[in-house]
Design a protein around this motif. Structure first.
Motif, mmCIF file in Angstrom:
data_model
loop_
_atom_site.group_PDB
_atom_site.id
_atom_site.type_symbol
_atom_site.label_atom_id
_atom_site.label_comp_id
_atom_site.label_asym_id
_atom_site.label_seq_id
_atom_site.Cartn_x
_atom_site.Cartn_y
_atom_site.Cartn_z
ATOM 1 N N TRP A 414 35.489 -15.452 63.148
ATOM 2 C CA TRP A 414 34.664 -16.388 63.505
ATOM 3 C C TRP A 414 34.447 -16.845 64.723
ATOM 4 O O TRP A 414 34.112 -17.872 65.172
ATOM 5 C CB TRP A 414 34.602 -17.640 62.492
ATOM 6 N N ARG A 415 34.954 -16.010 65.820
ATOM 7 C CA ARG A 415 34.999 -16.376 67.134
ATOM 8 C C ARG A 415 33.582 -16.548 67.822
ATOM 9 O O ARG A 415 33.286 -17.216 68.499
ATOM 10 C CB ARG A 415 35.740 -15.302 68.007
ATOM 11 N N TYR A 416 32.792 -15.673 67.392
ATOM 12 C CA TYR A 416 31.134 -15.867 67.888
ATOM 13 C C TYR A 416 30.251 -16.374 67.119
ATOM 14 O O TYR A 416 30.103 -16.193 65.690
ATOM 15 C CB TYR A 416 30.856 -14.185 68.260
ATOM 16 N N VAL A 417 29.253 -16.947 67.784
ATOM 17 C CA VAL A 417 28.367 -17.716 67.066
ATOM 18 C C VAL A 417 27.479 -16.727 66.225
ATOM 19 O O VAL A 417 27.024 -17.128 65.076
ATOM 20 C CB VAL A 417 27.284 -18.535 68.098
ATOM 21 N N ASN A 418 27.007 -15.527 67.034
ATOM 22 C CA ASN A 418 26.149 -14.793 66.055
ATOM 23 C C ASN A 418 26.732 -14.182 64.881
ATOM 24 O O ASN A 418 26.119 -13.757 63.939
ATOM 25 C CB ASN A 418 25.705 -13.676 67.056
ATOM 26 N N VAL A 419 28.263 -13.908 64.934
ATOM 27 C CA VAL A 419 28.800 -13.500 63.702
ATOM 28 C C VAL A 419 28.805 -14.270 62.551
ATOM 29 O O VAL A 419 28.484 -14.281 61.426
ATOM 30 C CB VAL A 419 30.354 -13.102 63.878
ATOM 31 N N ARG A 420 28.907 -15.736 62.759
ATOM 32 C CA ARG A 420 29.119 -16.898 61.773
ATOM 33 C C ARG A 420 27.597 -16.813 61.507
ATOM 34 O O ARG A 420 27.308 -17.075 60.056
ATOM 35 C CB ARG A 420 29.402 -18.306 62.408
ATOM 36 N N ARG A 421 26.625 -16.884 62.055
ATOM 37 C CA ARG A 421 25.181 -17.085 61.706
ATOM 38 C C ARG A 421 24.636 -15.898 60.974
ATOM 39 O O ARG A 421 23.753 -15.913 59.993
ATOM 40 C CB ARG A 421 24.085 -17.100 62.827
ATOM 41 N N THR A 422 25.040 -14.534 61.325
ATOM 42 C CA THR A 422 24.766 -13.392 60.622
ATOM 43 C C THR A 422 25.165 -13.412 59.334
ATOM 44 O O THR A 422 24.394 -13.348 58.195
ATOM 45 C CB THR A 422 25.024 -12.069 61.332
ATOM 46 N N MET A 423 26.525 -14.038 58.976
ATOM 47 C CA MET A 423 27.140 -14.204 57.814
ATOM 48 C C MET A 423 26.368 -15.107 56.882
ATOM 49 O O MET A 423 26.272 -14.689 55.715
ATOM 50 C CB MET A 423 28.580 -14.418 57.962
ATOM 51 N N ILE A 424 25.847 -16.129 57.659
ATOM 52 C CA ILE A 424 25.263 -17.344 56.831
ATOM 53 C C ILE A 424 24.118 -16.758 56.295
ATOM 54 O O ILE A 424 23.648 -16.627 55.343
ATOM 55 C CB ILE A 424 25.022 -18.558 57.826
ATOM 56 N N MET A 425 23.274 -15.739 57.029
ATOM 57 C CA MET A 425 21.988 -15.259 56.439
ATOM 58 C C MET A 425 22.163 -14.448 55.491
ATOM 59 O O MET A 425 21.215 -14.392 54.489
ATOM 60 C CB MET A 425 21.490 -14.573 57.762
ATOM 61 N N LEU A 426 23.237 -13.450 55.638
ATOM 62 C CA LEU A 426 23.489 -12.497 54.505
ATOM 63 C C LEU A 426 23.785 -13.054 53.227
ATOM 64 O O LEU A 426 23.256 -12.702 52.256
ATOM 65 C CB LEU A 426 24.722 -11.563 55.028
ATOM 66 N N GLU A 427 24.750 -14.004 53.345
ATOM 67 C CA GLU A 427 25.079 -14.624 52.134
ATOM 68 C C GLU A 427 24.125 -15.436 51.365
ATOM 69 O O GLU A 427 24.029 -15.362 50.310
ATOM 70 C CB GLU A 427 26.387 -15.585 52.620
ATOM 71 N N GLU A 428 23.289 -16.262 52.351
ATOM 72 C CA GLU A 428 22.301 -16.942 51.655
ATOM 73 C C GLU A 428 21.306 -16.032 51.081
ATOM 74 O O GLU A 428 20.541 -16.314 49.911
ATOM 75 C CB GLU A 428 21.672 -17.982 52.538
ATOM 76 N N SER A 429 20.677 -15.134 51.689
ATOM 77 C CA SER A 429 19.780 -14.100 51.079
ATOM 78 C C SER A 429 20.238 -13.644 50.002
ATOM 79 O O SER A 429 19.472 -13.575 49.021
ATOM 80 C CB SER A 429 19.658 -13.075 52.317
ATOM 81 N N ILE A 430 21.337 -13.001 49.722
ATOM 82 C CA ILE A 430 21.761 -12.367 48.717
ATOM 83 C C ILE A 430 22.265 -13.369 47.492
ATOM 84 O O ILE A 430 21.754 -13.131 46.384
ATOM 85 C CB ILE A 430 23.182 -11.514 48.852
ATOM 86 N N LYS A 431 22.364 -14.502 47.646
ATOM 87 C CA LYS A 431 23.163 -15.467 46.749
ATOM 88 C C LYS A 431 21.630 -15.686 46.203
ATOM 89 O O LYS A 431 21.620 -15.936 45.024
ATOM 90 C CB LYS A 431 23.444 -16.578 47.416
ATOM 91 N N LEU A 432 20.511 -16.151 46.897
ATOM 92 C CA LEU A 432 19.189 -16.587 46.183
ATOM 93 C C LEU A 432 18.660 -15.450 45.428
ATOM 94 O O LEU A 432 18.086 -15.654 44.479
ATOM 95 C CB LEU A 432 18.322 -16.967 47.259
ATOM 96 N N ALA A 433 18.724 -14.258 46.010
ATOM 97 C CA ALA A 433 18.303 -13.000 45.169
ATOM 98 C C ALA A 433 18.922 -12.826 43.951
ATOM 99 O O ALA A 433 18.532 -12.496 42.918
ATOM 100 C CB ALA A 433 18.111 -11.985 45.998
ATOM 101 N N SER A 434 20.285 -13.206 43.730
ATOM 102 C CA SER A 434 21.193 -12.662 42.881
ATOM 103 C C SER A 434 20.899 -13.790 41.627
ATOM 104 O O SER A 434 21.260 -13.583 40.462
ATOM 105 C CB SER A 434 22.695 -12.854 43.249
ATOM 106 N N LYS A 435 20.380 -14.956 42.078
ATOM 107 C CA LYS A 435 20.200 -15.970 40.997
ATOM 108 C C LYS A 435 19.198 -15.540 39.641
ATOM 109 O O LYS A 435 19.422 -15.829 38.648
ATOM 110 C CB LYS A 435 19.536 -17.184 41.515
ATOM 111 N N ALA A 436 18.525 -14.361 40.209
ATOM 112 C CA ALA A 436 17.467 -13.681 39.004
ATOM 113 C C ALA A 436 18.579 -13.182 38.031
ATOM 114 O O ALA A 436 17.808 -13.083 36.885
ATOM 115 C CB ALA A 436 16.630 -12.733 39.592
ATOM 116 N N TYR A 437 19.753 -12.765 38.112
ATOM 117 C CA TYR A 437 20.515 -12.326 37.072
ATOM 118 C C TYR A 437 21.604 -13.174 36.457
ATOM 119 O O TYR A 437 22.552 -12.592 35.766
ATOM 120 C CB TYR A 437 21.346 -11.107 37.641
ATOM 121 N N VAL A 438 21.417 -14.402 36.799
ATOM 122 C CA VAL A 438 22.278 -15.183 36.064
ATOM 123 C C VAL A 438 21.746 -15.428 34.679
ATOM 124 O O VAL A 438 20.816 -15.387 34.052
ATOM 125 C CB VAL A 438 22.058 -16.747 36.751
ATOM 126 N N PHE A 439 22.994 -15.090 33.732
ATOM 127 C CA PHE A 439 22.814 -15.013 32.334
ATOM 128 C C PHE A 439 22.284 -13.743 31.837
ATOM 129 O O PHE A 439 21.869 -13.510 30.603
ATOM 130 C CB PHE A 439 21.807 -16.214 31.702
#
Length: 522
Positions: A414-439
């Protein structure tokens, strides 16, 4: 499938494609601070995050900037402050008495540098004291908001001590990295307009020593403050001075206004009449500084004040010097808001995976402290790992952002700002899309669908240059399945585990070019 009881033809439709992942917004800052008002047509907006997309909306809901009031004195109000001007062998200082709030000008700086949609949390109005508890409470209100990706507290650097400022910044770090995990804090350095060799102490060492070590990868800090052009000459007048009697005395001394004023005689030569007339006109202008304008219609007062200010500017170099010094003090600003605008601009033009560095700052004249190559070494690389990004001035290039590290500068992850922010974007995007498959049923069909959904999304990011690798298989991998990411016990407990590996872009922070002589060949 419909239950078949009657002979006939039954049509069954099956979904051939998985759901798509929608990329979340990456540059939506939340600003916490003090405003002129917090009102939406009678509905109070205090301590309530409110989304805006322009300065026009800010004016509608939160008003305009504070009126700065300065006092002229013979003693410095800030230790170590240089004299603002001198007259008759005496040195005079300008100290700001009221109207010292940074949120409004920070918003102007944000939009000057490419800002877009953002959230405002008003924790108080002008005239109220800036308190750390209020700023911390404003940060807490962002817990229920999912969209913000950055947190900024411009007014924190105006707190009475560095310790109070750091306590608010620690609250921002805990909010971003401990509670939400989907946003970063952009921090300013308390007293960041001072040189590191200032007798009052090294502001960088004080910041590093007090900040602690928690959640450093969810924050970036910038040094030094910057001299901006946000406040213009037209925004200032004699009304920005509270010590008007002293101002009148100084102007009379500068312009050599006699007391009593001369009278114009019929026998005076034309040149002497003109000289006396100029002295009387100047004296009248100086006297009008303390006028109440009670004998003038209310709608005509602004015009008279504007004319008086133009007259004072025309006749007095000292008055121009005072206004210039006021403008300089008001334009000295912390850089976090400008960086939020830079993040937005870089995200829109290149993508969140591009490091927000080697970019010029708009509406910035110069950094408050000039940093050399050697002086930046300790800012960028330190044993404690608390990297501070430098803002530097380069000949022929202007003022550039010359660093792209988080405060966790020693971490290879996590040394670089763009790495942290890219991972946040990927995590949040996939997290929100995966809610459709809960249950949904925790079976192979669901696993394949989720894997396909994530792979399609990451392939799109890779094609846009957001992931490193010559092929999608080099850039990312998605795993999901029994014996692969889950045990039979996981399935019994209703847990579906997905593992995603991504190769995130890292900036070329250090470029080494090797030169070597070779033998003559011809």
């Amino acid at each position: 499938m419909a239950l078949m009881k009657t002979p006939g033809v039954y049509v069954v439709e099956k979904n051939a494609f998985p759901n798509s992942v929608v990329e979340v917004a990456t540059a939506v800052p939340a600003f916490v601070g003090y405003t002129e008002k917090a009102d939406n047509k009678g509905k109070l907006l205090g301590n309530k995050p409110w989304r805006i997309s322009s300065m026009a909306e800010f004016h509608d809901y939160f008003g305009f900037g504070p009126k700065a009031l300065f006092a002229i004195g013979e003693a410095a109000t800030v230790p170590g402050d240089a004299p603002s001007f001198s007259q008759g062998g005496k040195e005079y200082f300008l100290g700001q008495e009221s109207g010292r709030y940074l949120l409004y000008n920070s918003m102007l700086l944000f939009y000057q540098n490419g800002g877009g949609p953002c959230y405002i949390v008003s924790v108080g109005t002008y005239g109220e004291a800036i308190e750390s508890d209020r700023l911390t409470g404003g940060i807490d209100t962002l817990i229920k908001e999912q969209e913000p990706t950055m947190v900024l507290i411009p007014d924190a650097v105006l707190l009475a001590s560095a310790e109070e400022c750091v306590s608010v910044q620690q609250a921002a770090l805990a909010h971003c990295g401990g509670k939400m995990k989907n946003r970063i804090a952009i921090l300013d350095i308390w007293d960041g307009f001072k040189d590191r060799k200032d007798p009052a102490g090294d502001c960088i060492e004080n910041f590093r020593g007090a900040l602690g070590i928690n959640y450093l990868d969810y924050a970036a800090a910038y040094y030094p403050w910057v001299n901006t052009t946000i406040v213009q000459d037209k925004d200032l007048s004699y009304e920005n001075l509270s010590t008007r009697e002293l101002l009148q005395t100084l102007l009379k001394n500068e312009l050599a206004i006699p007391d009593p004023l001369p009278t114009i005689e019929e026998s005076d030569p034309p040149a002497e009449k003109n000289a006396k007339s100029r002295q009387i006109q100047r004296a009248d202008a100086i006297a009008a500084i303390s006028s109440e304008w009670s004998d003038i219609a209310a709608d005509e007062i602004p015009g008279h004040k504007q004319l008086l200010n133009k007259t004072l500017i025309a006749i007095s170099p000292l008055f121009n010097t005072i206004l210039m010094e006021i403008r300089r003090k008001l334009n000295l600003m912390p850089p976090a808001a400008a960086m939020a605008g830079i993040y937005t601009m870089v995200d829109d033009s290149r993508g969140v995976w591009k490091a927000p560095a080697n970019v010029s700052l708009s509406s910035v004249v110069s950094p408050a402290v000039n940093i050399s190559h050697d002086e930046q070494e300790d800012l960028n690389v330190t044993t404690q790992g608390k990297s501070i990004n430098a803002i530097r001035s380069f000949i022929g290039e202007g003022t550039l952002v010359w660093g792209a590290r988080t405060l966790d500068g020693n971490s290879l992850d996590w040394r670089y700002v763009n790495v942290r922010r890219t991972m946040i974007m990927l995590e949040e995007s996939i997290k929100l899309a995966s809610k459709a498959y809960v249950f949904e049923n925790n079976v192979a069909t669901t696993w394949v669908t989720i894997k396909s959904m994530i792979r399609n999304f990451l392939t799109g990011i890779w094609k846009r240059g957001g992931l490193a690798g010559a092929s999608p298989d080099d850039a990312f991998a998605v795993f999901c399945g029994l014996g692969e990411t889950m045990t039979p016990e996981d399935i019994l407990e209703g847990i579906l585990r997905v593992t995603v590996l991504v190769a995130v872009m890292r900036p070329a922070e250090f470029i080494e070019i090797t030169f070597q002589q070779q033998m003559q060949k011809s």
